[in-house]
Design a protein around this motif. Structure first.
Motif, PDB file in Angstrom:
ATOM      1  N   GLY A 152       0.706  -1.209  -0.095  1.00 30.56           N
ATOM      2  CA  GLY A 152      -0.015   0.044  -0.206  1.00 30.56           C
ATOM      3  C   GLY A 152       0.762   1.308  -0.155  1.00 30.56           C
ATOM      4  N   SER A 153       2.131   1.095  -0.401  1.00 28.39           N
ATOM      5  CA  SER A 153       2.964   2.351  -0.289  1.00 28.39           C
ATOM      6  C   SER A 153       2.835   3.202  -1.475  1.00 28.39           C
ATOM      7  CB  SER A 153       4.594   2.213   0.011  1.00 28.39           C
ATOM      8  OG  SER A 153       4.977   1.119  -0.908  1.00 28.39           O
ATOM      9  N   GLY A 154       2.107   2.538  -2.653  1.00 28.58           N
ATOM     10  CA  GLY A 154       1.660   3.157  -3.936  1.00 28.58           C
ATOM     11  C   GLY A 154       2.770   2.884  -4.812  1.00 28.58           C
ATOM     12  N   LYS A 155       3.494   1.599  -4.799  1.00 27.86           N
ATOM     13  CA  LYS A 155       4.531   1.200  -5.471  1.00 27.86           C
ATOM     14  C   LYS A 155       3.953   0.910  -7.130  1.00 27.86           C
ATOM     15  CE  LYS A 155       5.196  -2.498  -3.336  1.00 27.86           C
ATOM     16  NZ  LYS A 155       4.274  -2.459  -2.277  1.00 27.86           N
ATOM     17  N   SER A 156       2.740   0.172  -7.249  1.00 29.66           N
ATOM     18  CA  SER A 156       2.341   0.166  -8.431  1.00 29.66           C
ATOM     19  C   SER A 156       1.803   1.502  -9.134  1.00 29.66           C
ATOM     20  CB  SER A 156       0.946  -0.897  -8.614  1.00 29.66           C
ATOM     21  OG  SER A 156       1.271  -2.084  -7.472  1.00 29.66           O
ATOM     22  N   SER A 157       0.871   2.115  -8.392  1.00 32.46           N
ATOM     23  CA  SER A 157       0.145   3.084  -9.136  1.00 32.46           C
ATOM     24  C   SER A 157       1.356   4.419  -9.365  1.00 32.46           C
ATOM     25  CB  SER A 157      -0.862   3.622  -8.094  1.00 32.46           C
ATOM     26  OG  SER A 157      -0.379   4.094  -6.805  1.00 32.46           O
TER      27      SER A 157
ATOM     28  N   ARG B 169       9.428  -5.959  -3.597  1.00 37.99           N
ATOM     29  CA  ARG B 169       9.985  -5.895  -2.231  1.00 37.99           C
ATOM     30  C   ARG B 169      11.386  -6.310  -2.690  1.00 37.99           C
ATOM     31  NH1 ARG B 169       5.485  -5.833  -2.339  1.00 37.99           N
ATOM     32  NH2 ARG B 169       3.717  -6.184  -0.784  1.00 37.99           N
TER      33      ARG B 169
ATOM     34  N   ARG C 138      -5.390   4.648   2.622  1.00 38.21           N
ATOM     35  CA  ARG C 138      -5.434   4.858   1.085  1.00 38.21           C
ATOM     36  C   ARG C 138      -6.003   3.609   0.669  1.00 38.21           C
ATOM     37  NH1 ARG C 138       0.814   6.887  -0.056  1.00 38.21           N
ATOM     38  NH2 ARG C 138       0.329   9.143   0.815  1.00 38.21           N
ATOM     39  N   ARG C 139      -5.558   2.333   1.230  1.00 37.95           N
ATOM     40  CA  ARG C 139      -6.020   0.883   0.778  1.00 37.95           C
ATOM     41  C   ARG C 139      -7.519   0.977   0.907  1.00 37.95           C
ATOM     42  NH1 ARG C 139      -4.270  -1.100  -2.743  1.00 37.95           N
ATOM     43  NH2 ARG C 139      -2.523  -2.104  -1.997  1.00 37.95           N
TER      44      ARG C 139
ATOM     45  N   ASP D 279      -9.763   2.070  -1.912  1.00 41.09           N
ATOM     46  CA  ASP D 279      -9.792   1.261  -3.117  1.00 41.09           C
ATOM     47  C   ASP D 279     -10.677   0.164  -2.961  1.00 41.09           C
ATOM     48  OD1 ASP D 279      -7.602   2.629  -3.883  1.00 41.09           O
ATOM     49  OD2 ASP D 279      -5.914   0.992  -3.338  1.00 41.09           O
TER      50      ASP D 279
ATOM     51  N   ARG E 242       0.535  -8.803   6.358  1.00 38.81           N
ATOM     52  CA  ARG E 242       1.233  -9.202   4.981  1.00 38.81           C
ATOM     53  C   ARG E 242       2.595  -8.855   5.115  1.00 38.81           C
ATOM     54  NH1 ARG E 242       0.960  -7.596  -0.432  1.00 38.81           N
ATOM     55  NH2 ARG E 242      -1.147  -6.323  -0.137  1.00 38.81           N
TER      56      ARG E 242
ATOM     57  N   LEU F 271       2.902  13.610   1.082  1.00 37.50           N
ATOM     58  CA  LEU F 271       2.880  13.981  -0.460  1.00 37.50           C
ATOM     59  C   LEU F 271       1.566  13.477  -0.801  1.00 37.50           C
ATOM     60  CD1 LEU F 271       6.716  12.837  -1.626  1.00 37.50           C
ATOM     61  CD2 LEU F 271       5.529  15.366  -0.824  1.00 37.50           C
ATOM     62  N   ASP F 272       1.090  14.267  -1.761  1.00 37.10           N
ATOM     63  CA  ASP F 272      -0.142  13.613  -2.749  1.00 37.10           C
ATOM     64  C   ASP F 272       0.444  12.868  -3.836  1.00 37.10           C
ATOM     65  OD1 ASP F 272       0.384  15.462  -4.949  1.00 37.10           O
ATOM     66  OD2 ASP F 272      -1.164  16.878  -4.348  1.00 37.10           O
ATOM     67  N   PHE F 273      -0.680  12.185  -4.554  1.00 34.25           N
ATOM     68  CA  PHE F 273      -0.269  11.191  -5.566  1.00 34.25           C
ATOM     69  C   PHE F 273       0.840  11.934  -6.710  1.00 34.25           C
ATOM     70  CE2 PHE F 273      -0.863   9.035  -9.517  1.00 34.25           C
ATOM     71  CZ  PHE F 273      -0.209   7.772  -9.235  1.00 34.25           C
TER      72      PHE F 273
ATOM     73  N   THR G 296       4.479  12.844  -5.477  1.00 32.34           N
ATOM     74  CA  THR G 296       5.012  11.543  -5.236  1.00 32.34           C
ATOM     75  C   THR G 296       5.647  11.076  -6.606  1.00 32.34           C
ATOM     76  OG1 THR G 296       3.402  10.923  -3.545  1.00 32.34           O
ATOM     77  CG2 THR G 296       5.054   9.322  -4.340  1.00 32.34           C
TER      78      THR G 296
HETATM   79  N1  LIG Z   1       1.128   9.683  -2.440  1.00 32.61           N
HETATM   80  C1  LIG Z   1      -0.139   9.433  -2.597  1.00 32.61           C
HETATM   81  N2  LIG Z   1      -1.154  10.053  -2.153  1.00 32.61           N
HETATM   82  C2  LIG Z   1      -2.423   9.677  -2.003  1.00 32.61           C
HETATM   83  N3  LIG Z   1      -2.817   8.398  -2.311  1.00 32.61           N
HETATM   84  C3  LIG Z   1      -1.632   7.555  -2.888  1.00 32.61           C
HETATM   85  C4  LIG Z   1      -0.438   8.161  -2.948  1.00 32.61           C
HETATM   86  N4  LIG Z   1       0.376   6.908  -3.448  1.00 32.61           N
HETATM   87  C5  LIG Z   1      -0.566   5.992  -3.524  1.00 32.61           C
HETATM   88  N5  LIG Z   1      -1.834   6.256  -3.504  1.00 32.61           N
HETATM   89  C6  LIG Z   1      -2.989   5.471  -3.553  1.00 32.61           C
HETATM   90  O1  LIG Z   1      -2.672   4.549  -2.465  1.00 32.61           O
HETATM   91  C7  LIG Z   1      -3.342   3.139  -3.067  1.00 32.61           C
HETATM   92  C8  LIG Z   1      -2.334   2.258  -2.860  1.00 32.61           C
HETATM   93  O2  LIG Z   1      -1.408   2.127  -3.712  1.00 32.61           O
HETATM   94  P1  LIG Z   1      -0.750   1.063  -4.834  1.00 32.61           P
HETATM   95  O3  LIG Z   1      -1.704   0.070  -5.057  1.00 32.61           O
HETATM   96  O4  LIG Z   1      -0.025   1.678  -5.765  1.00 32.61           O
HETATM   97  O5  LIG Z   1       0.304   0.380  -3.517  1.00 32.61           O
HETATM   98  P2  LIG Z   1       1.241  -0.730  -3.606  1.00 32.61           P
HETATM   99  O6  LIG Z   1       2.277  -0.506  -2.886  1.00 32.61           O
HETATM  100  O7  LIG Z   1       1.419  -1.234  -5.184  1.00 32.61           O
HETATM  101  O8  LIG Z   1       0.268  -1.887  -2.811  1.00 32.61           O
HETATM  102  P3  LIG Z   1       0.597  -3.470  -2.961  1.00 32.61           P
HETATM  103  O9  LIG Z   1       1.925  -3.690  -2.401  1.00 32.61           O
HETATM  104  O10 LIG Z   1      -0.469  -3.724  -1.627  1.00 32.61           O
HETATM  105  O11 LIG Z   1      -0.002  -3.922  -4.211  1.00 32.61           O
HETATM  106  C9  LIG Z   1      -3.765   3.589  -4.442  1.00 32.61           C
HETATM  107  O12 LIG Z   1      -5.200   3.956  -4.250  1.00 32.61           O
HETATM  108  C10 LIG Z   1      -3.130   4.970  -4.776  1.00 32.61           C
HETATM  109  O13 LIG Z   1      -3.645   5.513  -5.691  1.00 32.61           O
END
Ligand SMILES: Nc1ncnc2c1ncn2[C@@H]1O[C@H](COP(=O)(O)OP(=O)(O)OP(=O)(O)O)[C@@H](O)[C@H]1O
Ligand SMILES: Nc1ccn([C@@H]2O[C@H](COP(=O)(O)O)[C@@H](O)[C@H]2O)c(=O)n1
Length: 221
Positions: free
Chosen positions: A13-18, A132, A158-159, A162, A177, A202-204, A207
């Motif tokens: 959920g740290s935002g890696k994918s998005s 990871r 954030r999660r 979703d 996890r 930071l917002d999306f 980042t």
């Molecule tokens: N800086 C940010 N500010 C606000 N929302 C964010 C930010 N970065 C990511 N998000 C949102 O947080 C949520 C989780 O992001 P994402 O699925 O990319 O995480 P992940 O690290 O890939 O998670 P996982 O490891 O569980 O697959 C998504 O809805 C994404 O849009």
């Protein structure tokens, strides 16, 4: 020529994918979501009724693991054979067991080989690879290595957004996890040479901007 590799690690959920998808698009790079492969193997195990605590049985699944990905508008489209599992692999029931599959060393080596092959086959100037152990094991020589973090509270919030309301409680699953995954690979502390990007405040877009700026700074491209 070898592609420029941007390696991104971090907790769930740290935002890696998005963030990686958006940064790759801005840079004109490809994108590789390594977690999708672990999820797809866990999904296959569940489908076949395999005991995921039985390492030999999970490793045997690899013989019949016809894993294919195609870039899609919102991320990676994942197939196992002819079966589209893009949505199924994100279900909480898969998130709940994927760490069982990921802790098996033979699974990790096999998937890492696949990831390196996919990286080498990149047809554009660069590729953003997230997971990871990308900065440390899969591509330790990557031109840009980032540990993307955010506080646990912010990641769960954030999660939750979703997930459908009925599933919101499972957002807390990411804490468990992370705990289990951290026993196998260290994605909570940056290895030497890895830049930590904390997106808690930071917002999306900020980042993504930070990732893109770092790539420009490190590669001069
Ligand atoms: N800086 C940010 N500010 C606000 N929302 C964010 C930010 N970065 C990511 N998000 C949102 O947080 C949520 C989780 O992001 P994402 O699925 O990319 O995480 P992940 O690290 O890939 O998670 P996982 O490891 O569980 O697959 C998504 O809805 C994404 O849009
Ligand atoms: N390099 C990686 C990537 C993922 N994993 C395992 O897969 C799970 C799902 O990953 P997401 O990025 O989709 O959350 C993750 O919880 C790990 O168990 C891994 O071990 N190494």
């Amino acid at each position: 020529m070898s592609p420029i590799v941007v390696a991104v690690d971090g907790p769930a959920g740290s935002g890696k994918s998005s963030v990686s998808i958006a940064a790759a698009e801005r840079l004109g790079y490809a994108f590789l979501d390594t977690g999708a492969a672990y999820r797809a193997l866990a999904w296959l195990g569940l489908e076949r009724g395999v005991d995921l605590d039985d390492a030999d049985a999970v490793v045997a699944l690899l013989d019949d693991f016809d894993y294919r990905t195609v870039p899609g508008a919102d991320g990676t489209i994942v197939h196992i054979g002819l079966h589209d599992v893009t949505t199924a692999i994100r279900e909480p029931r898969v998130s709940a067991v994927v760490s069982d599959v990921a802790r098996i060393p033979a699974v990790r080596s096999a998937l890492n080989e696949t990831f390196r092959r996919l990286i080498d086959a990149t047809q554009v100037p660069g590729i953003v690879v997230e997971g990871r152990d990308i900065t440390t094991v899969v591509a330790p020589d990557a031109a840009v290595r980032i540990l993307l973090t955010a506080s646990e509270e912010v990641r769960i919030a954030r999660r939750s957004k979703d997930l459908a309301p009925a599933q919101a409680a499972t957002a807390g699953q990411l804490r468990e996890r992370d705990r289990r995954d951290a026993q196998v690979v260290d994605f909570m502390t940056a290895a030497p040479g890895v830049t930590t990007l904390d997106s808690t405040d930071l917002d999306f877009d900020q980042t993504v901007d930070a990732v893109v700026a770092l790539v420009h700074e490190r590669t001069g491209a």
